[in-house]
Design an enzyme around this catalytic site. Structure first.
Site, PDB file in Angstrom:
ATOM      1  N   GLU A 132       0.832  -1.207   0.000  1.00  0.00           N
ATOM      2  CA  GLU A 132       0.000   0.000   0.000  1.00  0.00           C
ATOM      3  C   GLU A 132       0.866   1.256   0.000  1.00  0.00           C
ATOM      4  O   GLU A 132       0.555   2.245  -0.674  1.00  0.00           O
ATOM      5  CB  GLU A 132      -0.937  -0.017   1.207  1.00  0.00           C
ATOM      6  CG  GLU A 132      -1.944  -1.167   1.148  1.00  0.00           C
ATOM      7  CD  GLU A 132      -3.155  -0.948   2.027  1.00  0.00           C
ATOM      8  OE1 GLU A 132      -4.090  -0.270   1.579  1.00  0.00           O
ATOM      9  OE2 GLU A 132      -3.150  -1.447   3.161  1.00  0.00           O
ATOM     10  N   GLU A 187      -4.515  -9.376   3.359  1.00  0.00           N
ATOM     11  CA  GLU A 187      -5.435  -8.979   4.422  1.00  0.00           C
ATOM     12  C   GLU A 187      -6.681  -9.845   4.521  1.00  0.00           C
ATOM     13  O   GLU A 187      -7.167 -10.121   5.629  1.00  0.00           O
ATOM     14  CB  GLU A 187      -5.850  -7.502   4.232  1.00  0.00           C
ATOM     15  CG  GLU A 187      -4.796  -6.496   4.634  1.00  0.00           C
ATOM     16  CD  GLU A 187      -3.742  -6.273   3.556  1.00  0.00           C
ATOM     17  OE1 GLU A 187      -2.829  -5.476   3.783  1.00  0.00           O
ATOM     18  OE2 GLU A 187      -3.839  -6.906   2.475  1.00  0.00           O
TER      19      GLU A 187
END
Length: 658
Positions: A105, A125
């Protein structure tokens, strides 16, 4: 240096190096350090560009998972990513190693990305019941398109960045010294007049809107999780990325992440994810360096040896497969070749990959196969006295006594990821290091076990079936037990699983006086399980069917009495947790999380429940302990909660409390 950050300036380029071993996790001090370093670089008139990278073996490889339990603090990762993207000077992410989760990210928020050859990326995730939290659902599809973005976020898989689809995530690949290459790349950008290029302003990935909508529809149609699951949330967020302003999408992502973070399922999934990582941390002497294992000798014919051989070859490990009578290996070698041929036919392997793996195989007489092997695995009986050079590390891979080192691969070895590294009474740290090294090399999750050969998986399975028999003693219907377990989310209910395994092995398992071994009862009337066409179920071409004959047999020996569904599940899982507590008190298991990792990997215990040690904590330690104590059953020693259970309850802890 801000905590966890090295800062330097070279020829107008600021270098921000994250230094937070072992994986440069983006903990709170690191995030604060990146923020301070960015402010410093932006305020420095001698700095024209910024390079963000990681020291050691990897670019930041994700968040610090302990913060999910203790509480996240500002600056949050989403704030750091926004700060990077808003920087008035071009920011280049220099990637190497494993760019996972929050690390990816951060890289997506940079204006440019350069990757060292061999770099891999992942957004795992969803495996923890979470959505990304720092803008990946909004930035990634803008950059690479919706199909690839969804593939990464919904599978949690790993993508190489130096070839194929992974190239769409980066601007350049390089070899050699990453720092020097990144500095040179930054200077080329400056010379070309290239400034900041915010990913949030890009729309490349949505150029073909029909492809975007089709990818969303296809994934949504295949979704089996609930509407509130992390996967469903990711689909919703990526769909919104093409329709709504970036800032709105980021706010939605934040809300989805916080909702998922608070759920019991996400807590359990995070625990399962962490348990696998913690299992790899063996208590070896400080400074121990794991040996390199490039070739092993697997001794003995038979299915176990063949499966270990295939699994090792798939991992790129050379195998010397030996037997005292080499002709007994011919059938196994042919089966092995068929396995690889099937892989080619199914598209999972190229012909070149299959051939390369087969070239790693040598086979012949056992004594001749020892030479050149880094360690020896005994996978069948009758191979223990095969001579080997002094100091050769041997491991018992079959079900047998372990005095020094054993390896218990969860079946089927091809597909399961667990190997229990068993340290016997005479086992040494060196032998243990070899077992750990081989497990890692084979891409397995290693769990350290102290025993004379018994595995954690074996004891958990025995406890489950002993408890299931007790429920039948108390009057439960076996099909109601199986249904309760499946409805709870565990796809391997005890009685149908027994049938698939065959009842004969279980028929000799110990039961206390007054308790029945129901597998033995069925074997006595020639109901041996799936292999004989009848066990607890009648097995037809269409699968298992409930048997009236079994019901009559059971009810002729005990009074039928329905039990509450959730009570049955709690008793079964509670019995497994109690056995786990017993193994911990004996020193056989090292950590409660190891027991959960084994249950998940070897017994398909639902990841969203976290394993038996996690599940009883979520239900309430006192509540489950009282259910075990108050159970009116003859097998009192088995059901009596271990002393550690009451100790945990007394101090408000669970088995997993640290």
């Amino acid at each position: 240096m801000a905590e966890g950050i090295h800062y330097s300036v070279r020829e107008g380029v600021a270098l921000l190096s994250v230094d937070h071993p072992p994986v440069n996790a983006l903990s709170h001090p690191v995030r604060a350090g990146i923020e301070a370093a960015l402010d410093r670089a932006e305020d420095d008139p001698t700095v024209d560009a910024v390079v963000v990278m990681g020291t050691g073996s990897t670019f930041p490889a994700g968040a610090d998972l302990t913060e999910y339990e203790s509480g996240l603090k500002a600056p949050f990762l989403r704030d750091i990513c926004a700060r990077v993207e808003a920087c008035a000077k071009p920011v280049i992410a220099a990637l190497h190693g494993t760019v996972y989760g929050g690390g990816l990210e951060l890289a997506l928020a940079a204006h440019y990305r350069i990757a060292l050859q061999g770099t891999r990326a992942s957004l795992p995730e969803v495996r923890m019941g979470l959505t990304p939290s720092a803008g990946a659902t909004q930035r990634l599809p803008r950059l690479v398109g919706t199909p690839l973005a969804l593939e990464l976020m919904l599978t949690g898989g790993t993508l190489p960045l130096d070839r194929g689809p992974g190239l769409s995530l980066i601007d350049e690949t390089c070899v050699g010294n990453l720092r020097d290459q990144a500095l040179a790349y930054a200077r080329r950008l400056l010379e070309a007049g290239q400034g900041p290029r915010p990913t949030s302003e890009r729309r490349d990935g949505f150029a073909d809107y029909a492809t975007h909508t089709q990818a969303i529809a296809t994934r949504r149609g295949a979704l089996t999780d609930g509407a509130d699951s992390a996967m469903a949330q990711v689909l919703h967020l990526v769909e919104a990325a093409a329709l709504l302003p970036f800032e709105t999408g980021i706010a939605m992502e934040q809300d989805a992440f916080e909702t998922c973070l608070a759920s019991d399922a996400a807590k359990a999934l995070r625990h399962a994810f962490t348990a696998e990582r913690l299992a790899r941390r063996f208590a070896l002497p400080k400074g121990t360096v794991l040996p390199e294992i490039n070739r092993i000798a697997v001794l003995g014919p038979g299915p176990l040896a063949m499966q270990i051989t295939v699994s090792a070859l798939n991992a790129g490990i050379g195998v010397n497969w030996g037997a005292r009578e080499p002709e007994k290996l011919r059938e196994g070698v042919e089966q092995l070749r068929e396995v690889f041929a099937a892989g080619v036919k199914g598209g999972g392997l190229s012909p070149e990959q299959s051939q390369a793996r087969l070239q790693l195989l040598h086979w012949g007489e056992s004594a001749e196969m020892i030479g050149g092997a880094d360690m020896v695995l005994h996978a069948a009986r009758g191979q223990g006295d095969v001579p080997a050079p002094r100091g050769t590390i041997r491991a018992v891979a079959m079900s047998a006594r372990v005095d020094e080192l054993g390896l218990r691969f969860a079946p089927p070895v091809f597909s399961t990821r667990l190997v229990e590294v068993v340290q016997g009474a005479d086992g040494t740290a060196e032998q243990l290091a070899y077992g750990l090294a081989l497990a890692e090399r084979m891409h397995k999750v290693p769990v350290h076990v102290m025993s004379s050969g018994t595995s954690i998986a074996g004891r958990l399975a025995a406890a489950l079936h002993r408890a299931a028999d007790a429920l039948l003693d108390l009057g439960a219907d076996p099909y109601a037990v199986d249904a309760a377990v499946e409805d709870w989310g565990w796809p391997r209910p005890p009685f149908r699983t027994r049938d698939m395994m065959g009842l004969e092995d279980l028929s000799s398992a110990h039961r206390a006086e007054g308790a029945e071994n129901w597998s033995s009862v069925l074997v006595d009337v020639d109901r041996r399980g799936w292999v004989s066409g009848k066990g607890f179920y009648d097995w037809t071409d269409d699968g298992p069917e409930r048997s009236d004959a079994v019901k009559r047999l059971l009810n002729g020996q005990r009074a039928a009495r329905p039990l509450e569904q959730m009570d049955m599940v709690m008793l079964l899982v509670g019995a497994m947790a109690n056995e786990g507590a017993r193994m911990l008190s004996e020193g056989m298991a090292q950590k409660a999380s190891d027991i959960d990792a084994v249950a998940i990997l070897a017994q398909d215990f639902p990841r969203a429940k976290g394993g038996p040690m996690m599940a009883v904590g979520q239900w309430g330690m006192l509540k489950v302990m009282k259910k075990l104590e108050r159970l009116d059953h003859a097998d009192t020693d088995f059901w009596m909660p271990q002393a550690s259970w009451a100790e945990h309850v007394k101090y408000g802890r669970t088995f997993l409390s640290r």
